[in-house]
Scaffold this motif. Structure first.
Motif, PDB file in Angstrom:
ATOM      1  N   VAL A 355      -6.704  -1.791  -2.503  1.00  0.00           N
ATOM      2  CA  VAL A 355      -7.820  -2.705  -2.233  1.00  0.00           C
ATOM      3  C   VAL A 355      -7.497  -3.616  -1.046  1.00  0.00           C
ATOM      4  CG1 VAL A 355      -9.164  -4.639  -3.152  1.00  0.00           C
ATOM      5  CG2 VAL A 355      -8.673  -2.656  -4.595  1.00  0.00           C
ATOM      6  N   GLY A 356      -6.274  -4.176  -1.032  1.00  0.00           N
ATOM      7  CA  GLY A 356      -5.897  -5.084   0.049  1.00  0.00           C
ATOM      8  C   GLY A 356      -5.878  -4.398   1.398  1.00  0.00           C
ATOM      9  N   THR A 357      -5.326  -3.183   1.441  1.00  0.00           N
ATOM     10  CA  THR A 357      -5.286  -2.442   2.704  1.00  0.00           C
ATOM     11  C   THR A 357      -6.690  -2.068   3.158  1.00  0.00           C
ATOM     12  OG1 THR A 357      -3.113  -1.545   2.102  1.00  0.00           O
ATOM     13  CG2 THR A 357      -4.298  -0.447   3.880  1.00  0.00           C
ATOM     14  N   GLY A 358      -7.510  -1.641   2.182  1.00  0.00           N
ATOM     15  CA  GLY A 358      -8.890  -1.300   2.537  1.00  0.00           C
ATOM     16  C   GLY A 358      -9.665  -2.506   3.025  1.00  0.00           C
ATOM     17  N   LEU A 359      -9.450  -3.648   2.381  1.00  0.00           N
ATOM     18  CA  LEU A 359     -10.153  -4.870   2.768  1.00  0.00           C
ATOM     19  C   LEU A 359      -9.777  -5.304   4.179  1.00  0.00           C
ATOM     20  CD1 LEU A 359     -12.137  -6.980   1.628  1.00  0.00           C
ATOM     21  CD2 LEU A 359     -10.145  -8.288   0.839  1.00  0.00           C
ATOM     22  N   ALA A 360      -8.509  -5.079   4.557  1.00  0.00           N
ATOM     23  CA  ALA A 360      -8.040  -5.477   5.889  1.00  0.00           C
ATOM     24  C   ALA A 360      -8.784  -4.740   6.997  1.00  0.00           C
ATOM     25  CB  ALA A 360      -6.542  -5.226   6.009  1.00  0.00           C
ATOM     26  N   PHE A 361      -9.279  -3.542   6.705  1.00  0.00           N
ATOM     27  CA  PHE A 361      -9.986  -2.751   7.716  1.00  0.00           C
ATOM     28  C   PHE A 361     -11.494  -2.713   7.472  1.00  0.00           C
ATOM     29  CE2 PHE A 361      -5.644  -1.195   7.755  1.00  0.00           C
ATOM     30  CZ  PHE A 361      -5.382  -1.106   9.103  1.00  0.00           C
ATOM     31  N   SER A 362     -11.943  -3.517   6.512  1.00  0.00           N
ATOM     32  CA  SER A 362     -13.373  -3.513   6.168  1.00  0.00           C
ATOM     33  C   SER A 362     -14.071  -4.755   6.738  1.00  0.00           C
ATOM     34  CB  SER A 362     -13.526  -3.500   4.641  1.00  0.00           C
ATOM     35  OG  SER A 362     -14.846  -3.806   4.252  1.00  0.00           O
ATOM     36  N   PRO A 363     -15.340  -4.653   7.044  1.00  0.00           N
ATOM     37  CA  PRO A 363     -16.105  -5.836   7.484  1.00  0.00           C
ATOM     38  C   PRO A 363     -16.138  -6.932   6.423  1.00  0.00           C
ATOM     39  CG  PRO A 363     -17.303  -3.812   7.987  1.00  0.00           C
ATOM     40  CD  PRO A 363     -16.157  -3.421   7.131  1.00  0.00           C
ATOM     41  N   LEU A 364     -15.857  -6.557   5.163  1.00  0.00           N
ATOM     42  CA  LEU A 364     -15.890  -7.529   4.082  1.00  0.00           C
ATOM     43  C   LEU A 364     -14.772  -8.567   4.191  1.00  0.00           C
ATOM     44  CD1 LEU A 364     -16.643  -5.180   1.043  1.00  0.00           C
ATOM     45  CD2 LEU A 364     -18.230  -6.721   2.220  1.00  0.00           C
ATOM     46  N   ARG A 365     -13.765  -8.300   5.030  1.00  0.00           N
ATOM     47  CA  ARG A 365     -12.675  -9.265   5.157  1.00  0.00           C
ATOM     48  C   ARG A 365     -13.175 -10.606   5.715  1.00  0.00           C
ATOM     49  NH1 ARG A 365     -12.050  -5.893   9.599  1.00  0.00           N
ATOM     50  NH2 ARG A 365     -11.878  -6.923  11.627  1.00  0.00           N
ATOM     51  N   GLY A 366     -14.327 -10.601   6.349  1.00  0.00           N
ATOM     52  CA  GLY A 366     -14.879 -11.834   6.879  1.00  0.00           C
ATOM     53  C   GLY A 366     -15.745 -12.589   5.881  1.00  0.00           C
ATOM     54  N   ASN A 367     -15.998 -11.982   4.715  1.00  0.00           N
ATOM     55  CA  ASN A 367     -16.789 -12.637   3.676  1.00  0.00           C
ATOM     56  C   ASN A 367     -15.928 -13.666   2.949  1.00  0.00           C
ATOM     57  OD1 ASN A 367     -17.889 -13.032   0.874  1.00  0.00           O
ATOM     58  ND2 ASN A 367     -19.525 -11.740   1.700  1.00  0.00           N
ATOM     59  N   GLY A 368     -16.305 -14.943   3.063  1.00  0.00           N
ATOM     60  CA  GLY A 368     -15.467 -16.014   2.520  1.00  0.00           C
ATOM     61  C   GLY A 368     -15.238 -15.923   1.029  1.00  0.00           C
ATOM     62  N   TRP A 369     -16.309 -15.670   0.254  1.00  0.00           N
ATOM     63  CA  TRP A 369     -16.168 -15.611  -1.205  1.00  0.00           C
ATOM     64  C   TRP A 369     -15.296 -14.441  -1.653  1.00  0.00           C
ATOM     65  CZ3 TRP A 369     -16.952 -19.396  -4.360  1.00  0.00           C
ATOM     66  CH2 TRP A 369     -17.873 -20.414  -4.023  1.00  0.00           C
ATOM     67  N   ILE A 370     -15.528 -13.276  -1.069  1.00  0.00           N
ATOM     68  CA  ILE A 370     -14.719 -12.110  -1.428  1.00  0.00           C
ATOM     69  C   ILE A 370     -13.254 -12.357  -1.098  1.00  0.00           C
ATOM     70  CG2 ILE A 370     -14.242  -9.699  -0.844  1.00  0.00           C
ATOM     71  CD1 ILE A 370     -17.225  -9.261  -0.548  1.00  0.00           C
ATOM     72  N   ARG A 371     -13.015 -12.937   0.067  1.00  0.00           N
ATOM     73  CA  ARG A 371     -11.641 -13.204   0.481  1.00  0.00           C
ATOM     74  C   ARG A 371     -10.948 -14.179  -0.470  1.00  0.00           C
ATOM     75  NH1 ARG A 371     -12.721 -14.917   5.069  1.00  0.00           N
ATOM     76  NH2 ARG A 371     -12.417 -17.165   4.791  1.00  0.00           N
ATOM     77  N   ALA A 409       9.047   1.869  -7.957  1.00  0.00           N
ATOM     78  CA  ALA A 409       8.279   2.732  -7.046  1.00  0.00           C
ATOM     79  C   ALA A 409       7.162   1.966  -6.349  1.00  0.00           C
ATOM     80  CB  ALA A 409       7.700   3.917  -7.823  1.00  0.00           C
ATOM     81  N   ARG A 410       6.530   1.030  -7.070  1.00  0.00           N
ATOM     82  CA  ARG A 410       5.427   0.271  -6.469  1.00  0.00           C
ATOM     83  C   ARG A 410       5.918  -0.573  -5.296  1.00  0.00           C
ATOM     84  NH1 ARG A 410       7.106  -1.745 -11.164  1.00  0.00           N
ATOM     85  NH2 ARG A 410       7.754  -3.935 -11.249  1.00  0.00           N
ATOM     86  N   LEU A 411       7.152  -1.091  -5.393  1.00  0.00           N
ATOM     87  CA  LEU A 411       7.703  -1.905  -4.308  1.00  0.00           C
ATOM     88  C   LEU A 411       8.055  -1.035  -3.105  1.00  0.00           C
ATOM     89  CD1 LEU A 411       9.946  -4.314  -6.401  1.00  0.00           C
ATOM     90  CD2 LEU A 411       7.776  -4.847  -5.286  1.00  0.00           C
ATOM     91  N   ILE A 412       8.489   0.189  -3.359  1.00  0.00           N
ATOM     92  CA  ILE A 412       8.784   1.113  -2.271  1.00  0.00           C
ATOM     93  C   ILE A 412       7.500   1.452  -1.506  1.00  0.00           C
ATOM     94  CG2 ILE A 412       9.650   3.417  -1.709  1.00  0.00           C
ATOM     95  CD1 ILE A 412      11.474   3.198  -4.156  1.00  0.00           C
ATOM     96  N   VAL A 413       6.409   1.691  -2.258  1.00  0.00           N
ATOM     97  CA  VAL A 413       5.119   1.954  -1.620  1.00  0.00           C
ATOM     98  C   VAL A 413       4.676   0.733  -0.821  1.00  0.00           C
ATOM     99  CG1 VAL A 413       2.676   2.460  -2.028  1.00  0.00           C
ATOM    100  CG2 VAL A 413       4.441   3.624  -3.382  1.00  0.00           C
ATOM    101  N   MET A 414       4.861  -0.447  -1.391  1.00  0.00           N
ATOM    102  CA  MET A 414       4.486  -1.691  -0.698  1.00  0.00           C
ATOM    103  C   MET A 414       5.248  -1.825   0.616  1.00  0.00           C
ATOM    104  SD  MET A 414       4.803  -5.625  -2.085  1.00  0.00           S
ATOM    105  CE  MET A 414       3.520  -5.445  -3.327  1.00  0.00           C
ATOM    106  N   ALA A 415       6.550  -1.542   0.590  1.00  0.00           N
ATOM    107  CA  ALA A 415       7.352  -1.619   1.812  1.00  0.00           C
ATOM    108  C   ALA A 415       6.893  -0.595   2.835  1.00  0.00           C
ATOM    109  CB  ALA A 415       8.835  -1.422   1.473  1.00  0.00           C
ATOM    110  N   GLY A 416       6.534   0.603   2.365  1.00  0.00           N
ATOM    111  CA  GLY A 416       6.051   1.633   3.277  1.00  0.00           C
ATOM    112  C   GLY A 416       4.788   1.201   4.000  1.00  0.00           C
ATOM    113  N   ILE A 417       3.862   0.590   3.261  1.00  0.00           N
ATOM    114  CA  ILE A 417       2.624   0.089   3.883  1.00  0.00           C
ATOM    115  C   ILE A 417       2.928  -1.049   4.850  1.00  0.00           C
ATOM    116  CG2 ILE A 417       0.461  -1.126   3.403  1.00  0.00           C
ATOM    117  CD1 ILE A 417       0.306   0.450   0.777  1.00  0.00           C
TER     118      ILE A 417
END
Length: 566
Positions: A355-371, A409-417
């Motif tokens: 969700v965080g990665t998708g939000l970073a590339f989405s127009p929704l990142r500029g929506n104050g409430w969603i952010r 494993a989740r931390l390894i994925v996080m580091a990869g991103i």
């Protein structure tokens, strides 16, 4: 004139390759220095032994079992000790392995555990050391049954460290456990008394002490359970017994038979010849057997073989109890996991990463409430509940000792991103959308009317602070200095159970600074963010600078240490 695309990618490729080569050099250098070694001699302070063995001294080492005898003043063996290294060295906690001293009594039952040495983070190890409940869950377990424990409860705030210690114990016991007292294989002749019509005997894949019985037509006519794996610690007149329990296709006990025993004749014959005792649990499920109270039911055993028969009955109850526990609990020392080894905690963290990665590339990142809603959820869950953040202490631990197992494993994925996305897309997704401490700073940004503007001349100096901290991290890592790297970052403060004074000071100080200087810590104090920014493609990232000079210096020094290792 703008630099060519090839030059830009060439500079970034150079940085990535240089960094990877440096990490490999540090890793192999650390392995030669930091791995614990096979204990042909074990030096333990007397006060450590006396907590389990009064006046005990360590005797000879048995290379086959990996155990040392513990002798009393007269030279009699009163117990055994061993340590989890080197078999357990591959179990990496938050930032490294832990070597544990294991004390066993003469019957190879665990009576005590103590940390001999750890290369994990000090704060995490201290929390585990202070948890009496954590260590008590291993006590009373037979050494050759340790690896079969159905569940290990982790210590809150030090999950990775406590799981790694358990995995190290399992690795050591699984690699050197003495042979079981009874033969674990059965043939048709062994079950013919219980099932005269048996044509095939098939071992269960999930339980080595359970077999399905079928007739000539291939129909399931019952099941046999052996107590040998679960009840060797139940002693009769002279020793333990192996009993075979017959169950019908519905899982109800038919009867049992004494198959093998360290007790002697005529006591064992008395038990098998008795017409009623082998049917003591007839018609019960294993769940009902597991809660059976011999004393309350007035069971007195077989006349002439009381000790042997009562031990057999207790062994059956113990076996049923352990089988029920295995059925209801997971079979790995970690959180409840699916067949792929994924826990609910893993799935939630991976969900935030998506969700965080998708939000970073989405127009929704500029929506104050969603952010704001997303940032609050990020702080609460990834920060205070999970404590899933990248830090120099954790990354250095991975470099030194290798990547941890499935529990991280989740931390390894996080580091990869965190490191790959800025190179490929020019966006630092981790700092802006995945770091809980970064989210807190965004939430408090510009909340006060009194904002401080750092002058350009001073700003040119303070922006070097992350690089200075990274240089310090490199020095500590290369020289293997006993400095806790968690003290230079605020991230452990989210897990307040383990947070030290320095970590809390950085956490609070960074937030106060961010009230007056937007994103103060992220911009001027975070070494992890500085490292990610070093690899991020930007308008100025094609220019070689002080960071590249430092990288080359660290690489050359790491290689020189590796060469000096021989």
């Amino acid at each position: 004139m703008l630099p060519s695309r090839w030059w830009v990618w060439g500079v970034h490729g150079f940085r990535v390759l240089l960094f990877a080569a440096t990490l490999l050099a540090i890793h192999f250098h650390s392995k030669t220095r930091s791995q614990f070694t096979e204990p042909t001699q074990l030096e333990v302070a007397p006060e450590r032994l006396t907590q389990w063995f009064s006046d005990g001294v360590i005797g000879e080492y048995d290379a086959e079992t990996g155990l040392f005898d513990v002798l009393d003043a007269s030279g009699e063996v009163v117990g055994h000790v061993t340590m989890t290294s080197p078999q357990g060295d591959q179990s990496i906690g938050f930032s490294g392995p832990t070597n544990v001293l294991v004390a066993l009594d003469r019957d190879l039952e665990i009576v005590g555990l103590d940390v001999l040495q750890s290369r994990d983070t000090r704060e995490h190890v201290d929390v585990v050391l202070g948890s009496e409940e954590y260590w008590n869950q291993f006590l009373g377990t037979k050494w050759n049954d340790v690896a079969e424990l159905p569940r290990v409860d982790a210590v809150s705030g030090a999950t990775l460290t406590s799981y790694a210690i358990a995995e190290a114990l399992f690795a050591r016991a699984g690699g050197s456990a003495p042979r079981l007292k009874f033969d674990q294989s059965l043939g048709l002749d062994d079950v013919s008394e219980l099932f005269p019509e048996a044509a095939t005997l098939t071992a269960r894949e999930d339980q080595s002490s359970r077999w399905d019985i079928r007739n000539d037509a291939g129909e399931l006519i019952g099941e046999v359970v052996s107590t040998s794996r679960f009840a060797e610690s139940v002693i009769g007149y002279q020793g333990p017994s192996q009993t075979l329990i017959a169950l019908d296709p519905n899982g109800l006990v038919i009867r049992f038979v004494l198959h093998d025993s360290y007790d002697n004749e005529p006591y064992t014959s008395y038990l098998n010849d008795d017409w009623s005792f082998p049917e003591l649990f007839s018609g019960m499920t294993l769940e009902q057997v597991s809660s059976y109270d011999l004393e309350a039911e007035g069971v007195e055993g077989v006349s002439g073989a009381t000790w042997t028969s009562m031990a057999v009955a207790r062994g059956i109850i113990e076996t049923a109890s352990q089988l029920e526990r295995l059925k209801h609990e997971s079979s790995v020392p970690s959180e409840s996991r699916s067949e792929w080894g994924i826990s609910a905690r893993d799935l939630w963290t991976l969900g935030f990463l998506v969700v965080g990665t998708g939000l970073a590339f989405s127009p929704l990142r500029g929506n104050g409430w969603i952010r704001v809603v997303y940032q609050i959820c990020l702080v609460v869950y990834l920060g205070f509940i999970n404590g899933d953040l990248l830090s120099q202490a954790m990354l250095v631990g991975w470099v030194r000792h290798g990547l941890p197992g499935i529990s991280a494993a989740r931390l390894i994925v996080m580091a990869g991103i965190a490191f790959s996305v800025p190179i490929l897309t020019k966006r630092n997704v981790y700092c802006s959308h995945l770091c809980a401490y970064g989210a807190i700073q965004q939430l408090v940004k510009n909340r006060l009317p009194w904002q401080i503007s750092i002058k350009k001349g001073f700003r040119s100096w303070v922006r070097f602070l992350p690089g200075v901290l990274l240089a310090w991290v490199a020095i500590v890592t290369l020289f293997d200095w006993p400095f806790s790297l968690v003290d230079i970052e605020p991230f452990d403060a989210f897990v307040f159970q383990i947070a030290g004074t320095a970590t809390i000071a950085v956490f609070v100080g960074g937030l106060i600074a961010s009230l007056f200087v937007p994103m103060a810590y992220c911009r001027y104090g975070c070494p992890t963010g500085g490292l990610i920014e070093y690899f991020r493609r930007s308008r100025r990232s094609d220019r070689l600078g002080w960071g590249d000079l430092l990288s080359v210096a660290v690489f050359l020094f790491a290689v020189s240490l590796l060469i000096s290792d021989g």
